[in-house]
Design a protein around this motif. Structure first.
Motif, mmCIF file in Angstrom:
data_model
loop_
_atom_site.group_PDB
_atom_site.id
_atom_site.type_symbol
_atom_site.label_atom_id
_atom_site.label_comp_id
_atom_site.label_asym_id
_atom_site.label_seq_id
_atom_site.Cartn_x
_atom_site.Cartn_y
_atom_site.Cartn_z
ATOM 1 N N ILE A 180 0.812 -1.220 0.000
ATOM 2 C CA ILE A 180 0.000 0.000 0.000
ATOM 3 C C ILE A 180 0.849 1.274 0.000
ATOM 4 C CG2 ILE A 180 -1.884 -1.208 1.151
ATOM 5 C CD1 ILE A 180 -1.245 0.461 3.667
ATOM 6 N N TYR A 181 2.170 1.149 -0.092
ATOM 7 C CA TYR A 181 3.017 2.344 -0.158
ATOM 8 C C TYR A 181 2.541 3.329 -1.228
ATOM 9 C CZ TYR A 181 6.849 0.891 3.004
ATOM 10 O OH TYR A 181 7.611 0.555 4.087
ATOM 11 N N PRO A 182 2.161 2.872 -2.432
ATOM 12 C CA PRO A 182 1.745 3.842 -3.449
ATOM 13 C C PRO A 182 0.512 4.656 -3.062
ATOM 14 C CG PRO A 182 2.276 1.729 -4.465
ATOM 15 C CD PRO A 182 2.240 1.509 -2.981
ATOM 16 N N PHE A 183 -0.249 4.175 -2.083
ATOM 17 C CA PHE A 183 -1.453 4.899 -1.663
ATOM 18 C C PHE A 183 -1.199 5.796 -0.454
ATOM 19 C CE2 PHE A 183 -2.701 0.865 -3.586
ATOM 20 C CZ PHE A 183 -3.446 1.336 -4.653
ATOM 21 N N LEU A 184 0.032 5.803 0.028
ATOM 22 C CA LEU A 184 0.345 6.566 1.242
ATOM 23 C C LEU A 184 1.121 7.847 0.976
ATOM 24 C CD1 LEU A 184 1.312 3.609 3.609
ATOM 25 C CD2 LEU A 184 -0.855 4.851 3.517
ATOM 26 N N GLY A 185 1.645 8.007 -0.221
ATOM 27 C CA GLY A 185 2.396 9.226 -0.491
ATOM 28 C C GLY A 185 2.955 9.251 -1.892
ATOM 29 N N SER A 186 3.778 10.243 -2.159
ATOM 30 C CA SER A 186 4.330 10.439 -3.488
ATOM 31 C C SER A 186 5.718 11.064 -3.423
ATOM 32 C CB SER A 186 3.413 11.345 -4.316
ATOM 33 O OG SER A 186 4.030 11.753 -5.520
ATOM 34 N N TYR A 187 6.615 10.537 -4.263
ATOM 35 C CA TYR A 187 7.964 11.101 -4.354
ATOM 36 C C TYR A 187 7.938 12.531 -4.873
ATOM 37 C CZ TYR A 187 7.968 10.774 -9.439
ATOM 38 O OH TYR A 187 7.675 10.962 -10.779
ATOM 39 N N LEU A 188 6.846 12.915 -5.544
ATOM 40 C CA LEU A 188 6.739 14.270 -6.076
ATOM 41 C C LEU A 188 6.765 15.309 -4.961
ATOM 42 C CD1 LEU A 188 3.943 13.584 -8.701
ATOM 43 C CD2 LEU A 188 6.367 14.022 -9.193
ATOM 44 N N LEU A 189 6.242 14.968 -3.796
ATOM 45 C CA LEU A 189 6.267 15.900 -2.670
ATOM 46 C C LEU A 189 7.702 16.135 -2.198
ATOM 47 C CD1 LEU A 189 3.193 14.515 -0.700
ATOM 48 C CD2 LEU A 189 3.302 16.653 -1.999
ATOM 49 N N ALA A 190 8.479 15.067 -2.140
ATOM 50 C CA ALA A 190 9.887 15.219 -1.738
ATOM 51 C C ALA A 190 10.652 16.027 -2.772
ATOM 52 C CB ALA A 190 10.527 13.849 -1.550
ATOM 53 N N GLU A 191 10.365 15.813 -4.040
ATOM 54 C CA GLU A 191 11.032 16.597 -5.075
ATOM 55 C C GLU A 191 10.707 18.083 -4.925
ATOM 56 O OE1 GLU A 191 10.228 15.118 -8.988
ATOM 57 O OE2 GLU A 191 11.759 13.550 -8.817
ATOM 58 N N ALA A 192 9.451 18.370 -4.592
ATOM 59 C CA ALA A 192 9.061 19.770 -4.379
ATOM 60 C C ALA A 192 9.814 20.367 -3.198
ATOM 61 C CB ALA A 192 7.552 19.861 -4.159
ATOM 62 N N ILE A 193 9.913 19.608 -2.115
ATOM 63 C CA ILE A 193 10.614 20.087 -0.915
ATOM 64 C C ILE A 193 12.088 20.318 -1.213
ATOM 65 C CG2 ILE A 193 11.339 19.422 1.410
ATOM 66 C CD1 ILE A 193 8.611 17.871 1.570
ATOM 67 N N ASP A 194 12.714 19.367 -1.873
ATOM 68 C CA ASP A 194 14.143 19.490 -2.148
ATOM 69 C C ASP A 194 14.449 20.564 -3.185
ATOM 70 O OD1 ASP A 194 14.960 17.602 -0.317
ATOM 71 O OD2 ASP A 194 15.015 15.949 -1.758
ATOM 72 N N SER A 195 13.517 20.802 -4.085
ATOM 73 C CA SER A 195 13.773 21.789 -5.134
ATOM 74 C C SER A 195 13.828 23.202 -4.587
ATOM 75 C CB SER A 195 12.700 21.696 -6.224
ATOM 76 O OG SER A 195 11.441 22.152 -5.750
ATOM 77 N N VAL A 196 13.113 23.451 -3.500
ATOM 78 C CA VAL A 196 13.060 24.804 -2.937
ATOM 79 C C VAL A 196 13.805 24.878 -1.609
ATOM 80 C CG1 VAL A 196 11.560 26.722 -2.287
ATOM 81 C CG2 VAL A 196 10.809 25.100 -4.042
ATOM 82 N N GLY A 197 13.686 23.824 -0.808
ATOM 83 C CA GLY A 197 14.357 23.788 0.484
ATOM 84 C C GLY A 197 13.417 23.972 1.651
ATOM 85 N N ALA A 198 13.704 23.307 2.742
ATOM 86 C CA ALA A 198 12.948 23.433 3.985
ATOM 87 C C ALA A 198 13.834 22.935 5.113
ATOM 88 C CB ALA A 198 11.644 22.633 3.920
ATOM 89 N N ASP A 199 13.471 23.300 6.329
ATOM 90 C CA ASP A 199 14.210 22.829 7.501
ATOM 91 C C ASP A 199 13.584 21.576 8.104
ATOM 92 O OD1 ASP A 199 16.212 25.074 7.902
ATOM 93 O OD2 ASP A 199 14.331 26.191 7.803
ATOM 94 N N LEU A 200 12.325 21.350 7.796
ATOM 95 C CA LEU A 200 11.620 20.202 8.358
ATOM 96 C C LEU A 200 10.383 19.949 7.512
ATOM 97 C CD1 LEU A 200 11.399 18.172 10.802
ATOM 98 C CD2 LEU A 200 9.959 19.885 11.922
ATOM 99 N N ALA A 201 10.050 18.672 7.326
ATOM 100 C CA ALA A 201 8.813 18.279 6.640
ATOM 101 C C ALA A 201 7.986 17.427 7.590
ATOM 102 C CB ALA A 201 9.124 17.514 5.361
ATOM 103 N N ILE A 202 6.723 17.792 7.717
ATOM 104 C CA ILE A 202 5.797 17.110 8.630
ATOM 105 C C ILE A 202 4.675 16.491 7.810
ATOM 106 C CG2 ILE A 202 4.070 17.488 10.445
ATOM 107 C CD1 ILE A 202 6.808 17.785 11.573
ATOM 108 N N ALA A 216 15.897 12.862 -0.169
ATOM 109 C CA ALA A 216 17.192 12.663 -0.824
ATOM 110 C C ALA A 216 18.075 13.886 -0.679
ATOM 111 C CB ALA A 216 16.977 12.330 -2.296
ATOM 112 N N GLY A 217 17.452 15.066 -0.554
ATOM 113 C CA GLY A 217 18.207 16.301 -0.408
ATOM 114 C C GLY A 217 18.607 16.626 1.017
ATOM 115 N N GLY A 218 18.282 15.751 1.964
ATOM 116 C CA GLY A 218 18.717 15.943 3.345
ATOM 117 C C GLY A 218 17.741 16.664 4.245
ATOM 118 N N VAL A 219 16.500 16.869 3.801
ATOM 119 C CA VAL A 219 15.494 17.501 4.663
ATOM 120 C C VAL A 219 14.885 16.441 5.562
ATOM 121 C CG1 VAL A 219 13.301 18.754 4.741
ATOM 122 C CG2 VAL A 219 14.987 19.273 2.956
#
Length: 246
Positions: A180-202, A216-219
């Motif tokens: 059920i991993y595919p129904f729990l989230g998306s790598y696209l969200l991580a790409e969005a976070i890493d593309s701009v940057g953040a200190d924490l993702a909740i 992958a970007g260390g957030v």
């Protein structure tokens, strides 16, 4: 130091009224802001949203939220949002907000997000229109999150937090059935976070998952679904100097 309290998947209904209120009233002693990571109600009704609103009304710290899939179930998400806003909850969907807390500017970018899977094991926008539409929703959710984070980048906030319901990484899904991993989230969200940057993702949504993960970007990513953290809220300290959060 900015102190962040966060919880998701509280799934409140009228019979739960008052359940979390005592814990939330202690927040001024230990936190500067409360983040709610979606699935605040059981079935997305106004009656349930009223319970959530009363749990967090006048608790002494700002409250910022995104909705989850449960909050959309009855097609009353607009009314649910308005009910929460009436209790001074900031509800974000592709928007950002900047708070002044502990003498620092704290930016929160919020979007529910969507599912679809993770790198190498994700759905593609090909084939039937239903499939393409499903994948498009995931792309739109990630684009909204990226846009909100870009707003915070322009504000030069001391701390930037990405708040979603769906998971941006598979790390925090460990414990859930892999099917059920595919129904729990998306790598696209991580790409969005890493593309701009953040200190924490909740995020929330994964009830059987794991609290700690990383893009992958260390957030740093934290799954704050209440069944995972097993308490009224989790607390994270974010040093403004850029050191690692808890």
């Amino acid at each position: 130091m900015v102190r962040v309290a966060a919880v998701g998947d509280i799934h409140l209904s009228p019979e739960c009224a008052g359940l979390l209120r005592p814990a939330f009233l202690t927040l001024p002693e230990c936190a500067d802001v409360l983040l709610l990571a979606g699935d605040l109600t059981r079935h997305g009704t106004v009656d349930e949203a009223l319970v959530v609103a009363e749990e967090v009304r006048d608790i002494g710290v700002p409250v910022i939220a995104v909705l989850g899939n449960h909050d959309y179930h009855s097609d009353q998400q607009g009314a649910v949002t308005r009910t929460l806003v009436s209790a001074d909850v900031g509800v974000l969907e592709g928007q950002s907000t900047v708070l002044s807390v502990a003498g620092h500017s704290v930016g929160v970018a919020g979007a529910k997000g969507f599912c679809g899977g993770f790198a190498g094991r994700s759905a593609g926008a090909f084939g039937e229109p239903e499939m393409r539409a499903w994948v498009r929703v995931a792309h739109v959710g990630a684009e909204r999150l990226a846009s909100a984070l870009e707003e915070l980048s322009a504000e030069h906030c001391d701390v930037r937090i990405a708040l979603t319901h769906f998971a941006p990484v598979p790390d925090t899904l460990a414990g859930e059935p892999v099917e059920i991993y595919p129904f729990l989230g998306s790598y696209l969200l991580a790409e969005a976070i890493d593309s701009v940057g953040a200190d924490l993702a909740i995020h929330g949504h994964a009830h059987l998952g794991t609290e700690h993960g990383m893009t992958a970007g260390g957030v740093r990513v934290r799954n704050v679904a209440q069944p995972v953290i097993d308490r009224a809220f989790a607390l994270y300290e974010l040093p403004v100097s850029g050191h690692c959060p808890a």
